[in-house]
Motif scaffolding. Structure first.
Motif, short mmCIF file in Angstrom:
data_model
loop_
_atom_site.label_atom_id
_atom_site.label_comp_id
_atom_site.label_asym_id
_atom_site.label_seq_id
_atom_site.Cartn_x
_atom_site.Cartn_y
_atom_site.Cartn_z
N ASN A 123 11.10 103.17 -30.30
CA ASN A 123 10.14 102.79 -29.28
C ASN A 123 9.99 103.92 -28.26
N ILE A 124 8.74 104.16 -27.83
CA ILE A 124 8.48 105.26 -26.89
C ILE A 124 9.25 105.09 -25.58
N LYS A 125 9.59 103.86 -25.25
CA LYS A 125 10.35 103.62 -24.03
C LYS A 125 11.75 104.21 -24.10
N THR A 129 12.48 107.26 -25.52
CA THR A 129 12.45 108.72 -25.76
C THR A 129 13.40 109.46 -24.83
N GLU A 135 18.04 105.01 -31.36
CA GLU A 135 17.84 106.13 -30.44
C GLU A 135 18.92 107.20 -30.66
N LEU A 180 8.02 113.17 -35.74
CA LEU A 180 7.04 112.99 -34.67
C LEU A 180 5.84 112.17 -35.13
N PHE A 221 6.95 108.66 -35.35
CA PHE A 221 7.13 108.18 -33.98
C PHE A 221 5.79 107.77 -33.37
N ILE A 222 4.77 108.60 -33.57
CA ILE A 222 3.44 108.32 -33.01
C ILE A 222 2.84 107.06 -33.65
N ASN A 258 4.51 103.80 -32.62
CA ASN A 258 4.22 103.36 -31.25
C ASN A 258 2.76 103.01 -31.04
N ARG A 275 5.67 100.04 -37.11
CA ARG A 275 7.05 100.31 -36.71
C ARG A 275 8.01 99.41 -37.47
#
Length: 330
Positions: free
Chosen positions: A63-65, A67, A137, A179, A182-183, A186, A192
């Motif tokens: 999740n981008i939260k 990073t 993470e 990456l 990841f994009i 999200n 996801r």
């Protein structure tokens, strides 16, 4: 048959059992992949494409939260490992002869061998271990570990940065699948969920392919010195990494211990550096054999040690939590 339950009883078994199987096949019948060809060969030798798919799925599951956690964790581990290698280089240069140790228990030891074994982490091994014993993470912390790949860091530590060939696109290529995943992960939560399911499934496939690049006779050829180097790598880099993970990375030390391995790519570094700087040529061959042995030793021991350490920390934290609750009730 309870095959899965049996494998799970082995510390790091989902990674370690397939790795051992692959190593045995490669040692006894190194040409098996080429003999069968086609998909069988791809399965046995496809470490890179398997990792590419795995890293993509891993990126999609973060999740981008989170990073900030990924960058903090990976930066802490990478900088700590490089810093330790710097210290080892300085100390070793004071005690080891330029031509390396010629005889005895530490025969073949040289500054080049020590640095090549300690300055690079096996990112794939680390990620697979943390998929089992850490968080998504923490597993994603492999991202910055790609910066250690190749001879660049080793040459920087040896003070020969002017001879290093730095290609930025190679580093971009190493993190691009992650990456992209990841994009996409999200942008769409369903993607996801879909891709993140594959991260656990890919572990045994990577372990088997990695094992098929390992020759178990390397340990016999290098003698006890190769085993000692592998143990030193775990101890000398693992202890600082555990403390760094605890007090800087915000973890419990599991990720630090999981990062104490020697990267498979490190085996090529001694000869690459020797070709650029001929003064290292006399120790390059022995350094290559020792680093190869360190790769094997750390690939076997790091998953086992990390599994036991993770279990110990979970029990300890559970006990602490119970003590606090009891104190609060009283």
């Amino acid at each position: 048959m309870k095959i899965m339950k049996t494998i799970e009883k082995v510390p790091g078994g989902l990674m370690l059992v397939p790795l051992f199987l692959g190593a045995i096949i490669h040692t006894l019948a190194p040409g098996s992949g080429e003999y069968f060809g086609s998909f069988t060969n791809g399965l046995m030798t496809g470490t890179v494409p398997i990792l590419a798919v795995w890293f993509f799925c891993m990126g999609a599951g973060i999740n981008i939260k989170a990073t900030g956690t990924v960058l903090r964790k990976s930066g802490t581990l990478v900088l700590t490992k490089i810093a330790v290698a710097w210290v080892v280089a300085i100390v070793a240069s004071l005690f080891l002869p330029e031509g390396g140790v010629q005889s005895g228990l530490f025969a073949g030891f040289s500054v080049l061998a020590l640095i090549a074994a300690m300055d690079m982490t096996n990112g794939g091994l680390y990620a697979s271990i943390m998929q089992q014993y850490g968080t998504k993470e923490e597993a994603g912390a492999f991202v910055l570990m790609s910066l250690e790949s190749g001879p660049l860091v080793t040459m920087l530590i040896l003070g020969s940065t002017g001879l290093a060939a730095f290609h930025p696109q190679a580093f971009v290529g190493a993190v691009l699948p992650f990456l992209i995943g990841f994009i996409l992960g999200n942008l769409d939560q369903e993607l996801r969920v879909f891709f993140s399911k594959a991260t656990q499934t890919m572990i045994p496939f990577f372990g088997f392919a990695l094992g098929n690049s390992i020759d178990l006779t390397v340990i016999a050829k290098t003698g006890v010195a190769g085993i000692i180097l592998g143990l030193l790598c775990i101890i000398v880099t693992g202890v600082p990494l555990i403390f760094a993970d605890k007090y800087i990375g915000g973890g419990n030390g599991t990720a630090g211990l999981a990062a104490s391995s020697t990267a498979g790519a490190a085996v090529a570094n001694p000869m690459i550096i020797a070709n650029m700087q001929p003064e290292f040529m006399p120790v390059a061959q022995s350094a290559t054999a020792l680093v190869a042995a360190s790769v094997i030793v750390t690939s076997i021991l790091v998953p086992i040690l990390t599994a036991y350490y993770s279990q110990y920390m979970k029990k300890k934290q559970g006990t602490i939590g119970k003590d606090k609750n009891n104190a609060a009730v009283s």
